[in-house]
Motif scaffolding. Structure first.
Motif, PDB file in Angstrom:
ATOM      1  N   VAL A 187       0.943   9.461  -7.083  1.00 29.01           N
ATOM      2  CA  VAL A 187       2.482   8.576  -7.006  1.00 29.01           C
ATOM      3  C   VAL A 187       1.646   7.309  -6.411  1.00 29.01           C
ATOM      4  O   VAL A 187       0.161   6.791  -7.135  1.00 29.01           O
ATOM      5  N   SER A 188       2.117   5.729  -7.377  1.00 31.49           N
ATOM      6  CA  SER A 188       1.988   4.563  -8.139  1.00 31.49           C
ATOM      7  C   SER A 188       3.075   4.056  -8.412  1.00 31.49           C
ATOM      8  O   SER A 188       4.239   4.248  -8.404  1.00 31.49           O
ATOM      9  N   SER A 189       2.783   2.418  -8.067  1.00 28.28           N
ATOM     10  CA  SER A 189       3.565   1.577  -8.050  1.00 28.28           C
ATOM     11  C   SER A 189       2.980   0.241  -9.044  1.00 28.28           C
ATOM     12  O   SER A 189       3.474  -1.109  -9.061  1.00 28.28           O
ATOM     13  N   ASN A 190       2.397   0.388  -9.646  1.00 25.83           N
ATOM     14  CA  ASN A 190       1.632  -0.436 -10.812  1.00 25.83           C
ATOM     15  C   ASN A 190       1.302   0.243 -12.330  1.00 25.83           C
ATOM     16  O   ASN A 190       1.344   0.937 -11.982  1.00 25.83           O
ATOM     17  N   ASP A 191       0.453  -0.446 -12.851  1.00 23.64           N
ATOM     18  CA  ASP A 191       0.176   0.304 -14.304  1.00 23.64           C
ATOM     19  C   ASP A 191      -1.121   0.693 -13.828  1.00 23.64           C
ATOM     20  O   ASP A 191      -1.560   0.745 -14.966  1.00 23.64           O
ATOM     21  N   TYR A 192      -1.878   1.100 -13.063  1.00 22.83           N
ATOM     22  CA  TYR A 192      -3.128   1.651 -13.306  1.00 22.83           C
ATOM     23  C   TYR A 192      -3.643   2.320 -12.174  1.00 22.83           C
ATOM     24  O   TYR A 192      -3.842   3.539 -12.372  1.00 22.83           O
ATOM     25  N   LYS A 193      -3.552   2.227 -11.101  1.00 24.68           N
ATOM     26  CA  LYS A 193      -3.859   3.112  -9.754  1.00 24.68           C
ATOM     27  C   LYS A 193      -3.017   3.953  -9.201  1.00 24.68           C
ATOM     28  O   LYS A 193      -1.588   3.997  -9.119  1.00 24.68           O
ATOM     29  N   LEU A 194      -3.327   5.187  -8.696  1.00 17.87           N
ATOM     30  CA  LEU A 194      -2.790   6.330  -8.267  1.00 17.87           C
ATOM     31  C   LEU A 194      -3.296   6.708  -7.210  1.00 17.87           C
ATOM     32  O   LEU A 194      -4.520   6.263  -6.723  1.00 17.87           O
ATOM     33  N   PHE A 203      13.201  13.818  -6.989  1.00 19.92           N
ATOM     34  CA  PHE A 203      12.213  12.685  -6.419  1.00 19.92           C
ATOM     35  C   PHE A 203      13.853  12.319  -5.441  1.00 19.92           C
ATOM     36  O   PHE A 203      15.054  12.421  -5.617  1.00 19.92           O
ATOM     37  N   ASN A 204      13.663  12.341  -4.765  1.00 18.95           N
ATOM     38  CA  ASN A 204      14.403  12.358  -3.308  1.00 18.95           C
ATOM     39  C   ASN A 204      14.386  10.653  -2.659  1.00 18.95           C
ATOM     40  O   ASN A 204      13.576  10.742  -2.027  1.00 18.95           O
ATOM     41  N   LYS A 205      15.031  10.047  -2.691  1.00 21.33           N
ATOM     42  CA  LYS A 205      14.516   8.650  -2.473  1.00 21.33           C
ATOM     43  C   LYS A 205      15.180   8.015  -0.802  1.00 21.33           C
ATOM     44  O   LYS A 205      14.460   7.402  -0.360  1.00 21.33           O
ATOM     45  N   SER A 206      16.166   8.885  -0.773  1.00 15.02           N
ATOM     46  CA  SER A 206      16.094   8.934   0.878  1.00 15.02           C
ATOM     47  C   SER A 206      15.129   9.366   2.251  1.00 15.02           C
ATOM     48  O   SER A 206      14.798   8.802   2.872  1.00 15.02           O
ATOM     49  N   GLN A 207      14.469  10.226   1.096  1.00 14.91           N
ATOM     50  CA  GLN A 207      13.777  11.218   2.221  1.00 14.91           C
ATOM     51  C   GLN A 207      11.910  10.905   1.689  1.00 14.91           C
ATOM     52  O   GLN A 207      11.265  11.535   2.013  1.00 14.91           O
ATOM     53  N   THR A 208      12.122  10.275   0.853  1.00 17.94           N
ATOM     54  CA  THR A 208      10.570   9.683   0.230  1.00 17.94           C
ATOM     55  C   THR A 208       9.683  11.109   0.058  1.00 17.94           C
ATOM     56  O   THR A 208       8.735  10.995   0.390  1.00 17.94           O
ATOM     57  N   SER A 209      10.432  11.913  -0.732  1.00 20.30           N
ATOM     58  CA  SER A 209       9.568  13.522  -1.164  1.00 20.30           C
ATOM     59  C   SER A 209       9.683  13.207  -2.821  1.00 20.30           C
ATOM     60  O   SER A 209      10.675  12.878  -3.772  1.00 20.30           O
ATOM     61  N   ALA A 225       0.638  -1.098  -0.242  1.00 15.94           N
ATOM     62  CA  ALA A 225       0.091   0.212   0.366  1.00 15.94           C
ATOM     63  C   ALA A 225       1.337   1.258  -0.259  1.00 15.94           C
ATOM     64  O   ALA A 225       2.026   1.266   0.487  1.00 15.94           O
ATOM     65  N   GLN A 226      -0.032   2.044  -0.357  1.00 14.81           N
ATOM     66  CA  GLN A 226       1.527   3.696  -0.332  1.00 14.81           C
ATOM     67  C   GLN A 226      -0.196   4.821  -0.300  1.00 14.81           C
ATOM     68  O   GLN A 226      -0.727   4.233   0.303  1.00 14.81           O
ATOM     69  N   SER A 227       0.564   6.060   0.378  1.00 13.17           N
ATOM     70  CA  SER A 227       0.052   7.050   0.651  1.00 13.17           C
ATOM     71  C   SER A 227       1.214   7.961   0.999  1.00 13.17           C
ATOM     72  O   SER A 227       2.323   8.147   0.188  1.00 13.17           O
ATOM     73  N   VAL A 228       0.074   9.316   0.012  1.00  9.98           N
ATOM     74  CA  VAL A 228       1.033  11.038   0.364  1.00  9.98           C
ATOM     75  C   VAL A 228       0.180  11.578   0.845  1.00  9.98           C
ATOM     76  O   VAL A 228      -0.861  11.621   1.010  1.00  9.98           O
ATOM     77  N   THR A 229       1.796  12.273   1.123  1.00  9.02           N
ATOM     78  CA  THR A 229       0.965  13.497   1.866  1.00  9.02           C
ATOM     79  C   THR A 229       1.456  14.735   1.573  1.00  9.02           C
ATOM     80  O   THR A 229       2.737  15.014   0.908  1.00  9.02           O
ATOM     81  N   GLN A 230       0.656  15.610   1.573  1.00 12.81           N
ATOM     82  CA  GLN A 230       1.167  17.042   1.105  1.00 12.81           C
ATOM     83  C   GLN A 230       1.326  18.113   2.143  1.00 12.81           C
ATOM     84  O   GLN A 230       0.591  18.439   3.207  1.00 12.81           O
ATOM     85  N   CYS A 289       5.397  17.238  -1.056  1.00 11.32           N
ATOM     86  CA  CYS A 289       5.210  16.339  -0.593  1.00 11.32           C
ATOM     87  C   CYS A 289       5.668  15.426  -0.616  1.00 11.32           C
ATOM     88  O   CYS A 289       7.179  15.259  -0.995  1.00 11.32           O
ATOM     89  N   ASN A 290       5.303  14.332   0.375  1.00 12.88           N
ATOM     90  CA  ASN A 290       6.002  12.895   0.905  1.00 12.88           C
ATOM     91  C   ASN A 290       4.977  11.516   0.216  1.00 12.88           C
ATOM     92  O   ASN A 290       3.981  11.743   0.272  1.00 12.88           O
ATOM     93  N   TYR A 291       5.768  10.835   0.256  1.00 13.95           N
ATOM     94  CA  TYR A 291       5.597   9.040   0.243  1.00 13.95           C
ATOM     95  C   TYR A 291       5.726   8.352   1.009  1.00 13.95           C
ATOM     96  O   TYR A 291       6.614   8.694   1.130  1.00 13.95           O
ATOM     97  N   SER A 292       5.095   7.371   0.876  1.00 13.70           N
ATOM     98  CA  SER A 292       4.929   5.962   1.916  1.00 13.70           C
ATOM     99  C   SER A 292       4.993   4.946   0.830  1.00 13.70           C
ATOM    100  O   SER A 292       4.033   4.897   0.395  1.00 13.70           O
ATOM    101  N   SER A 293       6.079   3.717   0.718  1.00 17.16           N
ATOM    102  CA  SER A 293       5.785   2.671  -0.616  1.00 17.16           C
ATOM    103  C   SER A 293       6.751   1.622  -0.063  1.00 17.16           C
ATOM    104  O   SER A 293       8.018   2.326   0.364  1.00 17.16           O
ATOM    105  N   SER A 294       6.459   0.770   0.197  1.00 17.90           N
ATOM    106  CA  SER A 294       7.753  -0.263   0.212  1.00 17.90           C
ATOM    107  C   SER A 294       7.944  -0.668  -1.446  1.00 17.90           C
ATOM    108  O   SER A 294       8.637  -0.926  -1.286  1.00 17.90           O
ATOM    109  N   VAL A 295       7.600  -0.325  -2.598  1.00 22.29           N
ATOM    110  CA  VAL A 295       7.933  -1.257  -3.526  1.00 22.29           C
ATOM    111  C   VAL A 295       8.777   0.462  -4.440  1.00 22.29           C
ATOM    112  O   VAL A 295       8.236   1.671  -4.123  1.00 22.29           O
ATOM    113  N   SER A 296       9.004   0.418  -5.836  1.00 22.70           N
ATOM    114  CA  SER A 296       9.187   1.389  -5.700  1.00 22.70           C
ATOM    115  C   SER A 296       8.016   2.303  -6.759  1.00 22.70           C
ATOM    116  O   SER A 296       7.379   1.559  -6.988  1.00 22.70           O
TER     117      SER A 296
END
Lengths: 112, 114
Positions: free
Chosen positions: A93-100, A67-73, A1-6, A23-30
């Protein structure tokens, strides 16, 4: 699951001043990252996107995001805003081919 | 240019009415989406469809259903409208399997339920 915080819901700014929308996001995948803009009484338009490669992406109207991967921003910046930049801005943010997944939005109000 | 159109910009309905919101896209996209947009909550996915007659629930499907009989048209149905369904409804479409899922949005329908 992923989430976005503005982090800012409202950003007032004077014309020709710089602006940064956070903008910061949380995701366990690319992920793929997007900024959309919604002008008053309109639908959303894609402003810019990060897919891969260079971490700095630019739009045609002077916005850029890094894009800052270490800060997930994925913060959005513009060095000098215009009245016409008054709008609501959404990070997504999206980690697959259809959902945002979208953030709550940041309303930018540019004043003369 | 991709064009996504929605049948109404503004709609006023009464509690208990059945409401249809229509969305049409002209670029042969397989994926179509319905979101609702509320202040401070951003966009929340109600339903999406990845092919004709195929649908999946999004994050907030309660009180809604959808129909996709033709590839270009995706309808959102409020079986019995309630005041808490007053919102802006946005339709979007995208092409799957061609990299990142850029979605193209319609202008929105602002629904008021009295």
């Amino acid at each position: 699951a992923q989430s976005v915080t503005q982090l800012d819901s409202q950003v007032p700014v004077f014309e020709e001043a710089p602006v940064e929308l956070r903008c910061n996001y949380s995701s366990s995948v690319s992920v793929y990252l997007f900024w959309y803009v919604q002008y008053p009484n309109q639908g959303l338009q894609l402003l810019l996107k990060y897919l891969s490669g260079s971490t700095l992406v630019e739009s045609i109207n002077g916005f850029e995001a890094e894009f800052n991967k270490s800060q997930t921003s994925f913060h959005l910046r513009k060095p000098s805003v215009h009245i016409s930049d008054t709008a609501e801005y959404f990070c997504a943010v999206s980690s697959n081919d259809y959902k945002l997944s979208f953030g709550a939005g940041t309303t930018v109000t540019v004043r003369a | 240019d991709v064009k996504v159109t929605q049948s109404s910009r503004y709609l006023v309905k009464r509690t208990g009415e059945k409401v249809f919101l229509e969305c049409v896209q002209d670029m042969d996209h397989e994926n179509m989406f319905w979101y609702r947009q509320d202040p401070g909550l951003g966009l929340r996915l109600i339903y999406f469809s990845y092919d004709v007659k195929m649908k999946e629930k999004g994050d907030i499907p309660e009180g809604y259903s959808v129909s996709r009989e033709k590839k270009e048209r995706f309808s959102l149905i409020l079986e019995s409208a309630s005041t808490n369904q007053t919102s802006m409804y946005l339709c979007a479409s995208s092409v799957p399997g061609q990299g990142p899922p850029e979605q193209f949005f319609g202008p929105g329908t602002r629904l008021t339920v009295l």
